[in-house]
Design a protein around this motif. Sequence first.
Motif, mmCIF file in Angstrom:
data_model
loop_
_atom_site.group_PDB
_atom_site.id
_atom_site.type_symbol
_atom_site.label_atom_id
_atom_site.label_comp_id
_atom_site.label_asym_id
_atom_site.label_seq_id
_atom_site.Cartn_x
_atom_site.Cartn_y
_atom_site.Cartn_z
ATOM 1 N N ASN A 14 -16.183 -31.968 -41.218
ATOM 2 C CA ASN A 14 -15.471 -30.735 -41.487
ATOM 3 C C ASN A 14 -16.073 -29.641 -40.612
ATOM 4 O O ASN A 14 -17.079 -29.046 -40.966
ATOM 5 C CB ASN A 14 -15.588 -30.403 -42.979
ATOM 6 C CG ASN A 14 -14.772 -29.204 -43.343
ATOM 7 O OD1 ASN A 14 -13.953 -28.737 -42.571
ATOM 8 N ND2 ASN A 14 -15.009 -28.687 -44.535
ATOM 9 N N ALA A 15 -15.477 -29.376 -39.453
ATOM 10 C CA ALA A 15 -16.040 -28.426 -38.479
ATOM 11 C C ALA A 15 -16.068 -27.028 -39.065
ATOM 12 O O ALA A 15 -15.051 -26.483 -39.471
ATOM 13 C CB ALA A 15 -15.234 -28.447 -37.195
ATOM 14 N N ILE A 16 -17.248 -26.444 -39.095
ATOM 15 C CA ILE A 16 -17.425 -25.094 -39.620
ATOM 16 C C ILE A 16 -17.502 -24.096 -38.479
ATOM 17 O O ILE A 16 -16.921 -23.024 -38.541
ATOM 18 C CB ILE A 16 -18.680 -25.047 -40.505
ATOM 19 C CG1 ILE A 16 -18.431 -25.893 -41.740
ATOM 20 C CG2 ILE A 16 -19.029 -23.625 -40.874
ATOM 21 C CD1 ILE A 16 -19.609 -26.077 -42.611
ATOM 22 N N ALA A 17 -18.213 -24.456 -37.423
ATOM 23 C CA ALA A 17 -18.349 -23.570 -36.262
ATOM 24 C C ALA A 17 -18.392 -24.418 -35.005
ATOM 25 O O ALA A 17 -18.959 -25.507 -35.005
ATOM 26 C CB ALA A 17 -19.619 -22.744 -36.381
ATOM 27 N N GLN A 18 -17.791 -23.900 -33.928
ATOM 28 C CA GLN A 18 -17.810 -24.582 -32.646
ATOM 29 C C GLN A 18 -18.280 -23.623 -31.579
ATOM 30 O O GLN A 18 -18.010 -22.426 -31.649
ATOM 31 C CB GLN A 18 -16.426 -25.107 -32.280
ATOM 32 C CG GLN A 18 -16.030 -26.334 -33.035
ATOM 33 C CD GLN A 18 -14.759 -26.934 -32.473
ATOM 34 O OE1 GLN A 18 -13.910 -26.242 -31.941
ATOM 35 N NE2 GLN A 18 -14.642 -28.245 -32.603
#
Length: 154
Positions: free
Chosen positions: A7-11
């Motif tokens: 679950n990508a929170i920040a990129q």
Amino acid sequence: MPKGKGNAIAQNKKASHDYFIEDTIEAGLVLDGTEIKSIRKGKVQLKDSYIQIRNGEAWVSNMHISPYEQGNIFNHDPIRTRKLLLHKRQIQQLNYDIKRDGYTIVPLKMYIKDGYAKLLIGLGKGKKNYDKRQDLKKKDAKRDMARAMKDRVR
């Protein structure tokens, strides 16, 4: 689950613009107090962060995790240096790799996996300005082709 598929929170989109990413590694983080609550809310910024290896340990610097709003006086410092959890061999290999010319370690993505915050880090070689311009030209050409195909379907 493959690396980086959480679950990508920040990129860190700037990393792929500034570096050729050659290898990626998933690392855990040592967090204090309410940091995990802020991470779950998505209050993380990786834009200007970088990774250093000191005394056989990997550290991420300049990663901003906002203080938790419902926290108390024991809230964390937003830009403190945080330790990365990696195997000794991985740290030694990364240390060897960054000694080569033009290589650095950059955080790419933060996500939650099995309830733990994970940081996907990448070994990158710096791009020159002409490389960046070529990438932008390719991106524009791809976008134009997609528009043309979309208009053609109608």
